[in-house]
Each structure stands twice: as C-alpha cells, then as structure tokens.
Design a protein around this motif. Structure first.
Motif, PDB file in Angstrom:
ATOM      1  N   VAL A   1       0.869  -1.176   0.000  1.00  0.00           N
ATOM      2  CA  VAL A   1       0.000   0.000   0.000  1.00  0.00           C
ATOM      3  C   VAL A   1       0.912   1.234   0.000  1.00  0.00           C
ATOM      4  O   VAL A   1       1.849   1.294   0.796  1.00  0.00           O
ATOM      5  CB  VAL A   1      -0.908   0.004   1.252  1.00  0.00           C
ATOM      6  CG1 VAL A   1      -1.755   1.263   1.308  1.00  0.00           C
ATOM      7  CG2 VAL A   1      -1.795  -1.235   1.270  1.00  0.00           C
ATOM      8  N   PRO A   2       0.679   2.208  -0.876  1.00  0.00           N
ATOM      9  CA  PRO A   2       1.545   3.397  -0.896  1.00  0.00           C
ATOM     10  C   PRO A   2       1.493   4.138   0.438  1.00  0.00           C
ATOM     11  O   PRO A   2       0.414   4.340   1.003  1.00  0.00           O
ATOM     12  CB  PRO A   2       0.953   4.257  -2.023  1.00  0.00           C
ATOM     13  CG  PRO A   2       0.120   3.327  -2.830  1.00  0.00           C
ATOM     14  CD  PRO A   2      -0.373   2.268  -1.901  1.00  0.00           C
ATOM     15  N   ASP A   3       2.656   4.543   0.930  1.00  0.00           N
ATOM     16  CA  ASP A   3       2.711   5.278   2.189  1.00  0.00           C
ATOM     17  C   ASP A   3       2.052   6.644   2.021  1.00  0.00           C
ATOM     18  O   ASP A   3       1.907   7.156   0.910  1.00  0.00           O
ATOM     19  CB  ASP A   3       4.160   5.442   2.635  1.00  0.00           C
ATOM     20  CG  ASP A   3       4.291   5.739   4.119  1.00  0.00           C
ATOM     21  OD1 ASP A   3       3.262   5.798   4.820  1.00  0.00           O
ATOM     22  OD2 ASP A   3       5.434   5.918   4.580  1.00  0.00           O
ATOM     23  N   ALA A   4       1.653   7.226   3.141  1.00  0.00           N
ATOM     24  CA  ALA A   4       0.997   8.536   3.132  1.00  0.00           C
ATOM     25  C   ALA A   4       1.765   9.500   4.013  1.00  0.00           C
ATOM     26  O   ALA A   4       2.406   9.096   4.992  1.00  0.00           O
ATOM     27  CB  ALA A   4      -0.441   8.409   3.627  1.00  0.00           C
ATOM     28  N   ARG A   5       1.684  10.780   3.671  1.00  0.00           N
ATOM     29  CA  ARG A   5       2.247  11.818   4.525  1.00  0.00           C
ATOM     30  C   ARG A   5       1.460  13.102   4.318  1.00  0.00           C
ATOM     31  O   ARG A   5       0.702  13.241   3.354  1.00  0.00           O
ATOM     32  CB  ARG A   5       3.738  12.036   4.256  1.00  0.00           C
ATOM     33  CG  ARG A   5       4.070  12.571   2.890  1.00  0.00           C
ATOM     34  CD  ARG A   5       5.569  12.623   2.662  1.00  0.00           C
ATOM     35  NE  ARG A   5       6.250  13.419   3.670  1.00  0.00           N
ATOM     36  CZ  ARG A   5       7.529  13.791   3.582  1.00  0.00           C
ATOM     37  NH1 ARG A   5       8.254  13.406   2.544  1.00  0.00           N
ATOM     38  NH2 ARG A   5       8.082  14.519   4.511  1.00  0.00           N
ATOM     39  N   VAL A   6       1.635  14.029   5.227  1.00  0.00           N
ATOM     40  CA  VAL A   6       0.954  15.322   5.141  1.00  0.00           C
ATOM     41  C   VAL A   6       1.788  16.259   4.280  1.00  0.00           C
ATOM     42  O   VAL A   6       3.017  16.322   4.421  1.00  0.00           O
ATOM     43  CB  VAL A   6       0.749  15.917   6.546  1.00  0.00           C
ATOM     44  CG1 VAL A   6       0.131  17.312   6.460  1.00  0.00           C
ATOM     45  CG2 VAL A   6      -0.129  14.990   7.391  1.00  0.00           C
ATOM     46  N   VAL A   7       1.119  16.976   3.381  1.00  0.00           N
ATOM     47  CA  VAL A   7       1.788  17.950   2.509  1.00  0.00           C
ATOM     48  C   VAL A   7       1.130  19.311   2.711  1.00  0.00           C
ATOM     49  O   VAL A   7      -0.083  19.452   2.555  1.00  0.00           O
ATOM     50  CB  VAL A   7       1.696  17.542   1.028  1.00  0.00           C
ATOM     51  CG1 VAL A   7       2.363  18.593   0.145  1.00  0.00           C
ATOM     52  CG2 VAL A   7       2.350  16.183   0.813  1.00  0.00           C
ATOM     53  N   GLU A   8       1.924  20.292   3.048  1.00  0.00           N
ATOM     54  CA  GLU A   8       1.426  21.645   3.265  1.00  0.00           C
ATOM     55  C   GLU A   8       1.413  22.418   1.950  1.00  0.00           C
ATOM     56  O   GLU A   8       2.399  22.437   1.206  1.00  0.00           O
ATOM     57  CB  GLU A   8       2.313  22.389   4.274  1.00  0.00           C
ATOM     58  CG  GLU A   8       2.311  21.798   5.673  1.00  0.00           C
ATOM     59  CD  GLU A   8       1.042  22.140   6.440  1.00  0.00           C
ATOM     60  OE1 GLU A   8       0.365  23.120   6.053  1.00  0.00           O
ATOM     61  OE2 GLU A   8       0.756  21.440   7.433  1.00  0.00           O
ATOM     62  N   ILE A   9       0.271  23.046   1.662  1.00  0.00           N
ATOM     63  CA  ILE A   9       0.150  23.936   0.503  1.00  0.00           C
ATOM     64  C   ILE A   9       0.050  25.362   1.022  1.00  0.00           C
ATOM     65  O   ILE A   9      -0.803  25.670   1.857  1.00  0.00           O
ATOM     66  CB  ILE A   9      -1.085  23.588  -0.348  1.00  0.00           C
ATOM     67  CG1 ILE A   9      -0.940  22.180  -0.944  1.00  0.00           C
ATOM     68  CG2 ILE A   9      -1.296  24.623  -1.452  1.00  0.00           C
ATOM     69  CD1 ILE A   9      -2.127  21.745  -1.794  1.00  0.00           C
ATOM     70  N   ALA A  10       0.928  26.215   0.537  1.00  0.00           N
ATOM     71  CA  ALA A  10       0.957  27.600   0.999  1.00  0.00           C
ATOM     72  C   ALA A  10      -0.256  28.357   0.472  1.00  0.00           C
ATOM     73  O   ALA A  10      -0.730  28.122  -0.647  1.00  0.00           O
ATOM     74  CB  ALA A  10       2.239  28.286   0.534  1.00  0.00           C
TER      75      ALA A  10
END
Length: 229
Positions: free
Chosen positions: A60-69
């Motif tokens: 399963v592809p790993d997940a992470r949080v991505v901040e959008i300015a």
C-alpha cells in the motif's frame, strides 16, 4: 514530519483531483487536496489505512501530510482546479508515487494469487472499504509486476461503532464471496503503539473539520483491529 508543496506536475481523473506533485525537497507524491468536495473525512480514512498498512509491509503506498501555501500560484489546469487549490491552503494528503503503474484489468484482478487476495480482503473487511468493485478495483500494477492496493478514502471505519468485524464484503465488491481468506495475521503489525503514533500525525485541522477527536480515532482503529476485545 510534513512536506511542503513545490510544484504540480500532472493531474489525474478522480473526484478528489489526485495530482502528481513535487515537494520542495524534490520528492514526488500524489496529492489529494482537502478542498475537494469529499472533505477531510476521506483524507483521514485514507491517511490512516495507507500509513498503517505501509508501515506493516503491506503493498500500500505510504501517506504523509503535505502543506500547501496560501496563494500558491496557478501553474496549470482549469479555473475549477485553481479554485480547489486555493481552498486547500494548509495540510493536505500526499501518497507515495508509483512510477509507470497502471490500473489492473478485471481479468488480472481475478487471477491474483490467494495471498494477495487475502491481503485485500483483510484490509477491506477490517476498515469497511465500500469501493473495490469490478469497475473500480483500485488496484495498480507496476512495471515489475507488483500489485498495489490503493484508494482507501471510501473506508467507513471511522463512522462504524462496534468491535466485531463485518462478516461480508459489500455488494459489488470484486472479492465478495471470498471472505474466508480474511487473515488477521496481516494486521498483526498494527500495534497499539503504532496506531497512537500514526493518529498523532493527523493534522488538527482535519480532525476539527470532521468533528472527531484523536481519542475517538484511536478507539475506532482499535475496534477494527480487535484491540478493544
């Protein structure tokens, strides 16, 4: 630790506008934006399932949080895409990019080995996935021939009370009728410590928007894994 959006590369079909992007440190991820109509609940479900399953070695592809300015410039796409982008300032979801992977055909899905089907059945029963049909199997095949289990935003475990696993997959599920392949051993690595760690990574904003606390999330995931028994 969250990443920061650098630039968009390509957008794909899908209600959540999944979009290939690069972070400021050069990592390529598929971004699913919070401003899409599906809301933060979809991000919560997919982040939890993907992160837990990946950490336990499942395909399963790993997940992470991505901040959008705020005010990220319009690089491509339609007015609708840019409107979604501007609504999504703050924390969004990034999923590991699987280069050159493609959707599996129905005949390929039905020919998967029993061990792979067992992994899919186990995840989907445990986390109440409503969207793995013959039309949208949500399974990818990479150039090396590896099957990847994707798209867990339709898992409904956060809204299901009770500690018992459902006994049947939903009507229309591609593997309905093969529930005997459920094997809790695939979930053994999802320890209480790992669950606490992954839930701790969830952005406060997602939880506020969905009106759910970390404590409730930990409890619901624990129910899925049988920890509360």
């Amino acid at each position: 630790m969250s990443a920061r959006l650098g630039r968009f590369v390509e957008t794909f079909r899908g209600s959540s506008f999944p979009t290939l992007a690069e972070t400021t440190d050069g990592e390529r991820l598929v971004i699913k934006m919070r401003g899409a109509g599906n809301g933060a609940g979809v991000l919560l479900a997919e982040f939890l399932v993907n992160r837990l399953a990946s950490r336990c070695g499942l395909p399963v592809p790993d997940a992470r949080v991505v901040e959008i300015a705020a005010g990220h410039p319009w690089e491509f796409g339609t007015d609708e895409f840019d409107d979604l982008l501007q609504k999504s300032a703050g924390p969004n979801q990034g999923l590991a990019w699987i280069p050159a992977a493609r959707q599996m055909r129905e005949d390929e899905v039905l020919a998967l080995p029993e061990e792979m089907v067992s992994q899919i059945v186990t995840l989907d029963l445990a986390f109440a996935n409503l969207d793995r049909t013959r039309d949208s199997g949500n399974l990818l095949l990479d150039p090396a021939g590896k099957c990847w289990i994707v798209d867990h935003g339709s898992c409904r475990f956060l809204y299901r009370e009770g500690k018992a696993f459902p006994k049947e997959l939903p009507v229309g599920h591609v593997f309905r009728g093969r529930e005997e392949l459920f094997d809790a051993g695939w979930l053994a690595g999802m320890t209480p410590e790992l669950v606490e760690e992954v839930v701790g990574e969830l952005p406060d904003l997602w939880l506020r928007e969905e009106g759910i606390s970390r404590e409730v999330v930990v409890g619901r995931v624990g129910d899925c894994l049988g920890m509360g028994r």
